[in-house]
Design a protein around this motif. Structure first.
Motif, PDB file in Angstrom:
ATOM      1  N   ASP A 146       0.831  -1.212   0.000  1.00  0.00           N
ATOM      2  CA  ASP A 146       0.000   0.000   0.000  1.00  0.00           C
ATOM      3  C   ASP A 146       0.862   1.256   0.000  1.00  0.00           C
ATOM      4  O   ASP A 146       0.583   2.237  -0.716  1.00  0.00           O
ATOM      5  CB  ASP A 146      -0.917  -0.001   1.234  1.00  0.00           C
ATOM      6  CG  ASP A 146      -1.955  -1.122   1.165  1.00  0.00           C
ATOM      7  OD1 ASP A 146      -2.278  -1.543   0.029  1.00  0.00           O
ATOM      8  OD2 ASP A 146      -2.412  -1.573   2.225  1.00  0.00           O
TER       9      ASP A 146
ATOM     10  N   GLN B  51       0.946   4.208  -2.792  1.00  0.00           N
ATOM     11  CA  GLN B  51       0.763   5.623  -2.471  1.00  0.00           C
ATOM     12  C   GLN B  51       1.972   6.456  -2.900  1.00  0.00           C
ATOM     13  O   GLN B  51       1.840   7.566  -3.409  1.00  0.00           O
ATOM     14  CB  GLN B  51       0.524   5.783  -0.971  1.00  0.00           C
ATOM     15  CG  GLN B  51      -0.824   5.255  -0.501  1.00  0.00           C
ATOM     16  CD  GLN B  51      -1.024   5.431   0.983  1.00  0.00           C
ATOM     17  OE1 GLN B  51      -0.167   6.015   1.648  1.00  0.00           O
ATOM     18  NE2 GLN B  51      -2.137   4.939   1.507  1.00  0.00           N
TER      19      GLN B  51
ATOM     20  N   LYS C 166       1.836   6.935  -6.626  1.00  0.00           N
ATOM     21  CA  LYS C 166       0.830   7.936  -6.978  1.00  0.00           C
ATOM     22  C   LYS C 166       1.323   9.341  -6.695  1.00  0.00           C
ATOM     23  O   LYS C 166       1.163  10.261  -7.505  1.00  0.00           O
ATOM     24  CB  LYS C 166      -0.455   7.663  -6.193  1.00  0.00           C
ATOM     25  CG  LYS C 166      -1.220   6.429  -6.671  1.00  0.00           C
ATOM     26  CD  LYS C 166      -2.490   6.223  -5.848  1.00  0.00           C
ATOM     27  CE  LYS C 166      -3.247   4.973  -6.285  1.00  0.00           C
ATOM     28  NZ  LYS C 166      -4.472   4.749  -5.468  1.00  0.00           N
TER      29      LYS C 166
END
Length: 268
Positions: free
Chosen positions: A194, A198, A201
């Motif tokens: 995760d 992130q 992104k």
């Protein structure tokens, strides 16, 4: 003849004055056009300055957003490093526990082999005890010694069984801890995935903001260049207007002199 001559001179002077008046009117019209062009350039420069201030404020906002995103990216990278360190420590503990389990298994196997040997010895002693029942009276002393040895062996077997149970309990605890560590490792892997998503992104958003920032900087440089050109043109126009004003003042003074001469000629 003198009056005619003076009249011709007056007519020439009047024609020259009319010519000068036409030239002055043309100069005034040109000067008015230059003033209008200067007013238009001034309004355009004011609009460009306002647009430049708006773009500068927007650029400051974008820089603030980029700085906040950079801080968040650094924080996520530090979290990722901490998670990686925790994962490495967990893997190291898992390896140590695996090694302990392996050593315990080897030790347990050795103890089982020793227990088997002792069990065989007990069986042999029992067989010998049955064979030596006839000689019980003669070998009573020897039998008592054998009984003592058997008691010691039984105590040893009991102690060994107790130790074996302890090892089994320790093995169960190690297995349960191993299961917990595996589950924690899976959770850490999911958290790491995760965080990586992130981070990717945020990196994409940061690259887009940097491209947009570079485009805005190029546009600002272009506007600054246009502003400099317009300022140069404005300075040139002001200089031309000043020169025309000087020529106008010179022509006005010349007209005043001519009017004085004309008045003196009229008086004559």
């Amino acid at each position: 003849s003198i009056i005619k001559k003076q009249r011709r001179e007056l007519q020439l002077l009047i024609a020259e004055l009319k010519e000068r008046d036409r030239e002055l009117n043309d100069m005034v019209a040109v000067h008015q056009r230059h003033i209008q062009a200067w007013e238009g350039d001034r309004h355009q420069i004011l609009a460009l300055a306002e647009r430049c201030s708006l773009l500068t404020s927007e650029l400051n906002d974008k820089n603030t957003i980029i700085r906040s995103l950079t801080k968040r990216l650094k924080f996520l990278e530090s979290q990722q490093n901490d998670s990686q360190a925790t994962l490495e420590n967990t893997q190291q503990k898992f390896k140590e526990l695996t090694q302990k389990v392996t050593d315990s298994s080897v030790q347990c196997q050795a103890l089982e082999e020793k227990n088997q040997n002792l069990h065989c010895s007990v069986l042999e002693l029992a067989v010998k005890t049955g064979q030596l029942q006839a000689r019980e009276q003669e070998l009573l002393t020897m039998l008592r010694l054998k009984d003592d040895a058997l008691i010691e062996t039984t105590d040893y077997i009991t102690e060994f069984t107790f130790k074996l149970k302890k090892l089994e309990n320790a093995l169960r605890a190690v297995k349960s801890e191993d299961f917990c560590l595996n589950r924690e490792q899976k959770e850490l892997k999911l958290t790491l995935k995760d965080l990586m998503l992130q981070t990717n992104k945020l990196k994409d958003v940061l690259s887009e903001k940097m491209e947009e920032n570079s485009k805005q900087q190029e546009e600002i440089l272009h506007l600054k260049h246009q502003n400099g050109c317009l300022r140069n043109k404005l300075a040139l126009a002001v200089e031309i207007a000043q020169r025309k004003d000087e020529l106008y003042q010179f022509a006005k003074s010349k007209q005043a002199r001519i009017e004085k001469e004309l008045s003196s000629l009229r008086q004559v």
